[in-house]
Enzyme design. Sequence first.
Site, PDB file in Angstrom:
ATOM      1  N   GLU A  15       0.716  -1.315  -0.194  1.00 49.97           N
ATOM      2  CA  GLU A  15       0.147  -0.081  -0.196  1.00 49.97           C
ATOM      3  C   GLU A  15       0.845   1.201   0.014  1.00 49.97           C
ATOM      4  OE1 GLU A  15      -4.020  -1.769   2.138  1.00 49.97           O
ATOM      5  OE2 GLU A  15      -2.539  -0.987   3.339  1.00 49.97           O
TER       6      GLU A  15
ATOM      7  N   CYS B 111       3.303   8.406   1.398  1.00 47.92           N
ATOM      8  CA  CYS B 111       3.873   7.390   2.245  1.00 47.92           C
ATOM      9  C   CYS B 111       4.240   6.178   1.540  1.00 47.92           C
ATOM     10  CB  CYS B 111       2.958   7.199   3.512  1.00 47.92           C
ATOM     11  SG  CYS B 111       3.296   5.925   4.682  1.00 47.92           S
TER      12      CYS B 111
ATOM     13  N   CYS C 134       6.311  -7.298   6.939  1.00 50.31           N
ATOM     14  CA  CYS C 134       7.134  -6.909   7.727  1.00 50.31           C
ATOM     15  C   CYS C 134       7.846  -8.027   8.844  1.00 50.31           C
ATOM     16  CB  CYS C 134       7.045  -5.654   8.604  1.00 50.31           C
ATOM     17  SG  CYS C 134       8.201  -4.827   9.610  1.00 50.31           S
TER      18      CYS C 134
ATOM     19  N   CYS D 134       6.457  -5.849  15.850  1.00 49.73           N
ATOM     20  CA  CYS D 134       6.038  -4.797  16.719  1.00 49.73           C
ATOM     21  C   CYS D 134       4.537  -5.108  17.073  1.00 49.73           C
ATOM     22  CB  CYS D 134       6.159  -3.349  16.198  1.00 49.73           C
ATOM     23  SG  CYS D 134       7.944  -3.018  15.787  1.00 49.73           S
TER      24      CYS D 134
ATOM     25  N   CYS E 163       1.287  -2.952  15.722  1.00 50.92           N
ATOM     26  CA  CYS E 163       1.350  -2.688  14.252  1.00 50.92           C
ATOM     27  C   CYS E 163       0.681  -3.691  13.604  1.00 50.92           C
ATOM     28  CB  CYS E 163       2.682  -2.460  13.791  1.00 50.92           C
ATOM     29  SG  CYS E 163       2.715  -2.083  11.991  1.00 50.92           S
TER      30      CYS E 163
ATOM     31  N   GLY F 298       6.728  -2.161   6.064  1.00 53.82           N
ATOM     32  CA  GLY F 298       8.067  -2.862   5.999  1.00 53.82           C
ATOM     33  C   GLY F 298       8.968  -1.771   6.568  1.00 53.82           C
ATOM     34  N   GLU F 299      10.332  -2.590   6.903  1.00 55.75           N
ATOM     35  CA  GLU F 299      11.050  -1.738   7.487  1.00 55.75           C
ATOM     36  C   GLU F 299      12.147  -1.653   6.494  1.00 55.75           C
ATOM     37  OE1 GLU F 299      12.213  -0.496  10.167  1.00 55.75           O
ATOM     38  OE2 GLU F 299      14.122  -0.329   9.343  1.00 55.75           O
TER      39      GLU F 299
ATOM     40  N   SER G  72      11.908   6.077   8.043  1.00 53.44           N
ATOM     41  CA  SER G  72      11.486   5.870   9.456  1.00 53.44           C
ATOM     42  C   SER G  72      11.823   4.428   9.737  1.00 53.44           C
ATOM     43  CB  SER G  72       9.887   5.875   9.610  1.00 53.44           C
ATOM     44  OG  SER G  72       9.628   5.557  10.987  1.00 53.44           O
TER      45      SER G  72
ATOM     46  N   SER H  96      11.134   4.856  15.405  1.00 51.15           N
ATOM     47  CA  SER H  96      10.222   4.489  16.022  1.00 51.15           C
ATOM     48  C   SER H  96      10.664   4.083  17.339  1.00 51.15           C
ATOM     49  CB  SER H  96       9.357   3.382  15.271  1.00 51.15           C
ATOM     50  OG  SER H  96       8.987   3.871  14.037  1.00 51.15           O
ATOM     51  N   LEU H  97      10.331   4.802  18.352  1.00 52.86           N
ATOM     52  CA  LEU H  97      10.941   4.580  19.920  1.00 52.86           C
ATOM     53  C   LEU H  97       9.757   3.915  20.508  1.00 52.86           C
ATOM     54  CD1 LEU H  97      13.472   4.817  21.435  1.00 52.86           C
ATOM     55  CD2 LEU H  97      12.810   6.907  22.300  1.00 52.86           C
ATOM     56  N   ASN H  98       8.683   4.634  20.687  1.00 58.22           N
ATOM     57  CA  ASN H  98       7.585   3.823  21.133  1.00 58.22           C
ATOM     58  C   ASN H  98       7.603   3.574  22.603  1.00 58.22           C
ATOM     59  OD1 ASN H  98       6.203   4.173  18.588  1.00 58.22           O
ATOM     60  ND2 ASN H  98       7.043   2.390  18.004  1.00 58.22           N
TER      61      ASN H  98
ATOM     62  N   ASN I 202      -3.595   4.313  16.479  1.00 61.61           N
ATOM     63  CA  ASN I 202      -4.720   4.022  15.595  1.00 61.61           C
ATOM     64  C   ASN I 202      -5.266   2.786  15.973  1.00 61.61           C
ATOM     65  OD1 ASN I 202      -4.709   6.595  14.280  1.00 61.61           O
ATOM     66  ND2 ASN I 202      -2.799   5.915  13.565  1.00 61.61           N
TER      67      ASN I 202
ATOM     68  N   CYS J  74      -1.114   5.450  10.161  1.00 60.98           N
ATOM     69  CA  CYS J  74       0.105   4.614  10.979  1.00 60.98           C
ATOM     70  C   CYS J  74      -0.389   3.387  11.444  1.00 60.98           C
ATOM     71  CB  CYS J  74       1.077   5.586  11.793  1.00 60.98           C
ATOM     72  SG  CYS J  74       1.294   7.084  11.203  1.00 60.98           S
TER      73      CYS J  74
HETATM   74  N1  SAH Z   1       9.219  -0.092   9.998  1.00 62.13           N
HETATM   75  C1  SAH Z   1       9.291   1.601   9.832  1.00 62.13           C
HETATM   76  C2  SAH Z   1       8.580   1.981   8.887  1.00 62.13           C
HETATM   77  C3  SAH Z   1       7.117   2.159   9.423  1.00 62.13           C
HETATM   78  S1  SAH Z   1       6.561   3.483   9.785  1.00 62.13           S
HETATM   79  C4  SAH Z   1       9.257   2.027  11.259  1.00 62.13           C
HETATM   80  O1  SAH Z   1       8.922   1.128  12.413  1.00 62.13           O
HETATM   81  O2  SAH Z   1       9.673   3.271  11.716  1.00 62.13           O
HETATM   82  C5  SAH Z   1       5.055   3.356  10.670  1.00 62.13           C
HETATM   83  C6  SAH Z   1       5.174   4.035  11.924  1.00 62.13           C
HETATM   84  O3  SAH Z   1       3.794   4.044  12.632  1.00 62.13           O
HETATM   85  C7  SAH Z   1       6.130   3.762  12.945  1.00 62.13           C
HETATM   86  O4  SAH Z   1       6.427   4.884  13.679  1.00 62.13           O
HETATM   87  C8  SAH Z   1       5.166   3.003  14.067  1.00 62.13           C
HETATM   88  O5  SAH Z   1       5.722   3.059  15.447  1.00 62.13           O
HETATM   89  C9  SAH Z   1       3.792   3.743  13.838  1.00 62.13           C
HETATM   90  N2  SAH Z   1       2.689   2.795  14.254  1.00 62.13           N
HETATM   91  C10 SAH Z   1       2.584   1.461  14.055  1.00 62.13           C
HETATM   92  N3  SAH Z   1       1.426   1.013  14.381  1.00 62.13           N
HETATM   93  C11 SAH Z   1       0.749   1.963  14.855  1.00 62.13           C
HETATM   94  C12 SAH Z   1      -0.651   2.116  15.381  1.00 62.13           C
HETATM   95  N4  SAH Z   1      -1.427   1.040  15.389  1.00 62.13           N
HETATM   96  N5  SAH Z   1      -0.979   3.281  15.611  1.00 62.13           N
HETATM   97  C13 SAH Z   1      -0.065   4.495  15.391  1.00 62.13           C
HETATM   98  N6  SAH Z   1       0.976   4.423  15.028  1.00 62.13           N
HETATM   99  C14 SAH Z   1       1.444   3.107  14.660  1.00 62.13           C
END
Ligand code: SAH
Length: 347
Positions: free
Chosen positions: A86, A99, A106, A110, A113, A154-155, A186, A209-211, A285, A328
């Site tokens: 997508e 995007c 992937c 995580c 996601c 994907g990463e 990212s 993506s620290l999270n 989300n 996201c």
């Molecule tokens: N794999 C890379 C590129 C994807 S970016 C990465 O992880 O950075 C996708 C972004 O969306 C990341 O910052 C991730 O933390 C965020 N994300 C993933 N799942 C999400 C969700 N359910 N709600 C909001 N953000 C989310």
Amino acid sequence: MIELLGLEPHDLTELVGGPGYRSMQLFEWLYQRNVQDFSAMTNLPRDLREHLATNFTAHIPEVAGAEHGIDGTTKYALKVGEDIVEAVHMPEEKRDTLCISSQAGCSFGCKFCVTARMNLRRNLSAGEIIGQVLLALRNHGKPHKFNVVFMGMGEPLHNYYNVMKAFRIMTHPRGLAISTRRITLSTVGLVPALLQLKSEPAIPNIAVSLNAPNNDIRNELMPINRMYPIEQLMSTLQELPVKQRQRITFEYVLLKGVNDSPEHARQLLRATQSVACKINLIPLNPDPHLPYQRPDEQSIDRFTGILSAGGRTVAVRRSRGPDISAACGQLGTQYIDPKRIPLGLVN
Ligand code: SAH
């Protein structure tokens, strides 16, 4: 037939032969002029056009579906071989943002996601990556300010070679001529690939993506942290050759009751203090496949307030296209195979 989309000038010279200026003309047609039909490349000699048509192809991924959100967002489902990826186009007053995906699925697992639930199917080729940009430019035109973010499926650093090749074509003055400042990659924080970026002549903006504010929570949410913990990630980021204006962005998905307390905000300030950075908060989300909730507005405000009082530049990311699952972490919802357990959820 050999696919030409995704090739750089030197590859084209090698494959197609002839003088260098011919392959540069071909390069300009493919990307700058966004023409992939060889017969329309009128400044190339007729015999070269015929040679190209008999031996080569140039294909933008086929659109398998397009959904339009009420905010103007378009989510494309693109056919790449047997798989679907997508890409999301988001128009805004001052700029458009595209995007794009770097892999089908992937492998990083995580837990918040949706794409992770597909597991990795395969890497996209450089042509399939740049093809997403060409498609968007064809359908929506190129505004003065056009941003590309590697934040789709994907990463990107797990498909380093093809992603960087697509990046070079995007930024090439005779390719798409997009400024490096307008492209953001990212990553989950793959340390060896981040180190490899140090030897590149040009790199995109980097978002990580620290999270999570500490290793315990990050180990739980992002299995990659068990291999490259926060301290190692931060010391790697300190070494990246990013210009002052292009600070690293930390993305932080806010999950209700998991990483959204005032104490977590204070820990996040400490965890990020060694890197010139800004923080992008992304309230979750939600998706029926995910075991987490989005925090209420009050906790989001409180969290944001602590970070800015602590001196961090912080923004809350407004989600685009949530009505069409284009936000996201929502990409790929309809491709989840319920029989497959995401790798990161195994233990
Ligand atoms: N794999 C890379 C590129 C994807 S970016 C990465 O992880 O950075 C996708 C972004 O969306 C990341 O910052 C991730 O933390 C965020 N994300 C993933 N799942 C999400 C969700 N359910 N709600 C909001 N953000 C989310």
